[in-house]
Design a protein around this motif. Structure first.
Motif, mmCIF file in Angstrom:
data_model
loop_
_atom_site.group_PDB
_atom_site.id
_atom_site.type_symbol
_atom_site.label_atom_id
_atom_site.label_comp_id
_atom_site.label_asym_id
_atom_site.label_seq_id
_atom_site.Cartn_x
_atom_site.Cartn_y
_atom_site.Cartn_z
ATOM 1 N N VAL A 1 0.860 -1.184 0.000
ATOM 2 C CA VAL A 1 0.000 0.000 0.000
ATOM 3 C C VAL A 1 0.894 1.232 0.000
ATOM 4 O O VAL A 1 1.472 1.597 1.031
ATOM 5 N N ARG A 2 1.018 1.894 -1.137
ATOM 6 C CA ARG A 2 1.934 3.017 -1.283
ATOM 7 C C ARG A 2 1.208 4.250 -1.820
ATOM 8 O O ARG A 2 1.753 5.025 -2.596
ATOM 9 N N ASN A 3 -0.040 4.405 -1.383
ATOM 10 C CA ASN A 3 -0.877 5.519 -1.805
ATOM 11 C C ASN A 3 -1.212 6.362 -0.579
ATOM 12 O O ASN A 3 -1.762 5.852 0.403
ATOM 13 N N GLN A 4 -0.886 7.651 -0.611
ATOM 14 C CA GLN A 4 -1.037 8.496 0.578
ATOM 15 C C GLN A 4 -2.487 8.657 1.032
ATOM 16 O O GLN A 4 -2.785 8.484 2.218
ATOM 17 N N PRO A 5 -3.454 8.968 0.170
ATOM 18 C CA PRO A 5 -4.835 9.059 0.644
ATOM 19 C C PRO A 5 -5.362 7.746 1.217
ATOM 20 O O PRO A 5 -6.154 7.752 2.167
ATOM 21 N N SER A 6 -4.930 6.621 0.670
ATOM 22 C CA SER A 6 -5.388 5.330 1.200
ATOM 23 C C SER A 6 -4.840 5.093 2.600
ATOM 24 O O SER A 6 -5.557 4.605 3.485
ATOM 25 N N LEU A 7 -3.571 5.426 2.831
ATOM 26 C CA LEU A 7 -3.000 5.275 4.165
ATOM 27 C C LEU A 7 -3.673 6.210 5.158
ATOM 28 O O LEU A 7 -3.976 5.828 6.299
ATOM 29 N N ALA A 8 -3.922 7.444 4.717
ATOM 30 C CA ALA A 8 -4.568 8.407 5.604
ATOM 31 C C ALA A 8 -5.984 7.960 5.959
ATOM 32 O O ALA A 8 -6.426 8.072 7.106
ATOM 33 N N ALA A 9 -6.726 7.438 4.968
ATOM 34 C CA ALA A 9 -8.088 6.974 5.228
ATOM 35 C C ALA A 9 -8.088 5.762 6.147
ATOM 36 O O ALA A 9 -8.965 5.618 7.005
#
Length: 692
Positions: free
Chosen positions: A379-387
């Motif tokens: 998982v290397r997507n910033q909005p996905s990690l933040a969510a």
């Protein structure tokens, strides 16, 4: 034995204080909890003193008794007995024996699960019953209340003695409150629970029923006329010997008119207004806290109720650091590469763990990250990690575990990490279906391989759009259901048959009876003991089933239970690397660290075995003894040295106390003569600090 082996053994030694001190601490924790929660039901209240026409009556709750912890510890010996059953619930009895033989003795019955008083009684010095209150029937759950305890005004005792020369206070009693109504004023004396009332009023005052003046003195006429002329000490017969010399007037030539000195006047308040608001109580021990409801909320720390234009609740979107605003020094968005963004995200989360005003919520978010595991290797997507992190905070103490599980299951971070975005009709991917049962809900041994295959079919078509690839790591990803990729056929899953979909699978797994035990055990590992007690876990699992997966109810019961505060469970959890860092920085007074220091600490946590957002395996970190080995112990010592002894160590306004570091009032033996930084360093690397 090598020094490393000795250190590892020392980490597993549990220490406990004397029995009487532990009894007093446990009772004070229950009394502290009673300020915010109270049992409701049917109580029987008997009052023999002061006398009344109807000594026994019914009430919906116990009458409030103003216990004062600091005085109670000093003036009473506390002993524990039991268990006893009261109103159908298990209780522990605490007896309070006063050091002053003339004061009343008290007994309290504390509910072992709710850790709240179920009954109390007061007996006079001669053994006769003064009053008793006890529940005969209780409600389902305690109710919220607010019972602040007024603090003792500074200088009250000195001002009182100056205003009333010759006054001698009974042993153990101190003035705790002063009130005025017209020409009459009353000073309340307390030893922690028993109360004496010192009343000064004009001549002719009538004592209340059951009370009588201890001694009266009348001043001569003349210039005394405008002043208060009669000094009365109203007291209870229960304290006969205490007040024998409580009021001793000097020679009439030295008698002063009852005019308060200037510094005494500001202490006066109306009869129904406390002298001053009670300050936040000092925490006794690192684990001595109840579960106040404010810790569960998502309210901004700087919001004020009723203030227009200032939202009370945090947005439930991806902006999980909205509360910190400009003070948050790390922003992952501007990261030049996916790798840099991930490092900034770790540092950002560590900042919240170190400085958030809601540490319990952050502790729970960290716990859930080790349950609903994802990893930044995929998982290397910033909005996905933040969510994903926003979900952990939003549902930290959820009242519906099923809703929490469903939200995580549909998050792009989880869909990507466990490959459900590749799960299609005719080509099922079983990764998420297997981990949903094995790691998120029932645990191993309570499902079959057929359940895994059928679950994968039901979850087919769950995917997301956007945010794929290293070039789009800042693009938001959104969950979507693709009906063309969904297997809509008949399925049998955990004993239920039908045209099941993804929501059905999550519902059946989250509400499986074994899920209650599996997740409750993880909560006990996080808050009670690295090796949870089976019977205690079963009790939490029963609460889970009774409340249909209400994590908040389970936590509130757990964090206020006798199991949580039992001496056998103190210092029984080895701190994880992140918890060690957070505990060290918070114990030092939360000195502000720069962005580079935060990023370095996040990487150092990885060297100690806990790199945020990248657990070792899909099942998360094992924890417990796995946190400790020669390398990690040495790294912990280096971190402690950098925080206390290094040239770039943060400046401390005041040295942390042993209470903040160890949960006790005495420092480590042999460190008394060291300077503050040396003593703090040795405490941070001690086995006692590694255990929680």
């Amino acid at each position: 034995m090598s020094r490393a082996a000795w250190l590892m053994a020392a980490l597993l030694i549990l220490s406990s204080g004397p029995a009487d001190a532990a009894d007093a601490d446990d009772l004070l924790l229950a009394l502290k909890r009673a300020r915010t929660l109270a049992i409701r039901g049917q109580a029987e209240v008997t009052v023999n003193f002061p006398p009344g026409s109807e000594p026994t009556r019914r009430a919906g709750q116990l009458p409030h008794v103003p216990f004062r912890p600091a005085l109670l510890e000093r003036n009473f010996t506390v002993s524990r007995s039991g268990p006893e059953t009261l109103a159908g619930r298990a209780t522990t009895r605490y007896d309070l024996s006063p050091h002053n033989a003339g004061a009343s003795r008290w007994s309290l019955w504390i509910d072992t699960v709710w850790n709240l008083p179920l009954a109390y009684e007061e007996r006079l010095a001669d053994g006769s019953l003064a009053r008793r209150a006890a529940f005969v029937k209780v409600g389902a759950l305690p109710a919220k209340v607010s019972r602040p305890v007024t603090s003792v005004p500074a200088g009250l005792r000195a001002a009182l003695l100056r205003a009333l020369p010759g006054l001698r206070l009974p042993a153990g009693f101190v003035p705790v409150d002063v009130r005025r109504q017209g020409k009459r004023w009353t000073v309340t004396l307390s030893d922690g629970v028993n109360v004496l009332a010192l009343v000064a009023a004009p001549r002719g005052v009538q004592a209340a029923p059951g009370w009588r003046p201890a001694r009266q003195a009348r001043a001569r006429c003349g210039w005394w006329a405008p002043c208060l002329r009669t000094h009365c000490v109203m007291r209870s017969p229960a304290c006969g010997r205490l007040t024998r010399r409580v009021w001793e007037l000097c020679d009439r030539a030295r008698l002063q008119p009852l005019e308060l000195p200037p510094e005494f006047s500001p202490l006066l308040r109306s009869p129904h207004v406390p002298v001053s608001p009670h300050p936040p109580p000092q925490r006794r021990g690192r684990r001595a806290f109840s579960a106040p409801h404010g810790l569960w909320s998502h309210r901004r720390a700087d919001s004020r109720p009723g203030r227009k234009g200032r939202p009370h609740d945090r947005p439930r979107g991806a902006d999980l650091f909205h509360r910190s605003g400009a003070r948050q020094p790390l922003q992952p968005g501007p990261g030049a590469t996916p790798g840099a963004m991930i490092q900034l995200t770790r540092g950002q989360w560590l900042y919240e763990l170190l400085y958030s005003p809601q540490p319990l919520r952050e502790k729970l978010a960290l716990t859930w990250s080790n349950h609903f595991v994802i990893g930044t290797d995929k998982v290397r997507n910033q909005p996905s990690l933040a969510a994903y992190l926003a979900l952990l905070r939003q549902h930290a103490a959820t009242d519906r575990f099923e809703a929490f599980t469903l939200a995580v299951a549909q998050s792009p971070a989880m869909l990507r990490y466990l490959d459900n975005d590749q799960n299609r009709r005719g080509k099922p991917n079983e990764n998420f279906s297997r981990e949903l049962l094995e790691l998120f809900t029932t645990g191993i041994g309570h499902y079959t391989e057929d359940d895994v295959r059928e679950g994968a079919r039901a979850l087919s078509g769950w995917t997301f759009t956007g945010g794929r690839g290293n070039q789009r790591y800042l693009e938001a990803a959104q969950f979507v259901f693709n009906p063309r990729q969904h297997d809509a056929g008949q399925k049998t899953y955990l004993g239920r048959s039908g045209r099941l979909g993804g929501e059905d699978v999550v519902h059946l797994a989250a509400n499986h009876p074994q899920t209650a035990t599996f997740v409750s055990r993880k909560l006990h590992r996080a808050f009670v003991n690295d090796t949870p007690d089976t019977q205690a876990v079963a009790g939490s699992a029963e609460t889970w089933r009774r409340t249909s997966g209400n994590v908040r109810a389970v936590l509130e019961e757990l964090l206020s239970s006798a199991v949580f505060y039992a001496p056998t469970h103190r210092a029984s959890i080895i701190r994880s690397p992140v918890e060690f860092l957070a505990g060290a920085v918070r114990s030092l007074g939360s000195p502000r660290l720069g962005p580079k220091q935060l990023l370095n600490l996040a990487q150092t946590a990885g060297k100690m075995g806990q790199l945020l957002l990248l657990p070792d395996t899909v099942k998360g970190w094992d924890g417990g003894r796995e946190w400790i080995n020669d390398t990690t112990l040495l790294t912990r010592m280096q971190v402690a040295a950098s925080l206390t002894l290094g040239g770039n160590a943060p400046k401390l306004e005041t040295a942390p106390t042993p209470l903040a570091l160890l949960g006790r009032e005495t420092p480590l033996p042999g460190t008394e003569r060291l300077n503050d930084r040396q003593r703090t360093y040795l405490t941070l690397i001690s086995p006692e600090f590694q255990l929680a």
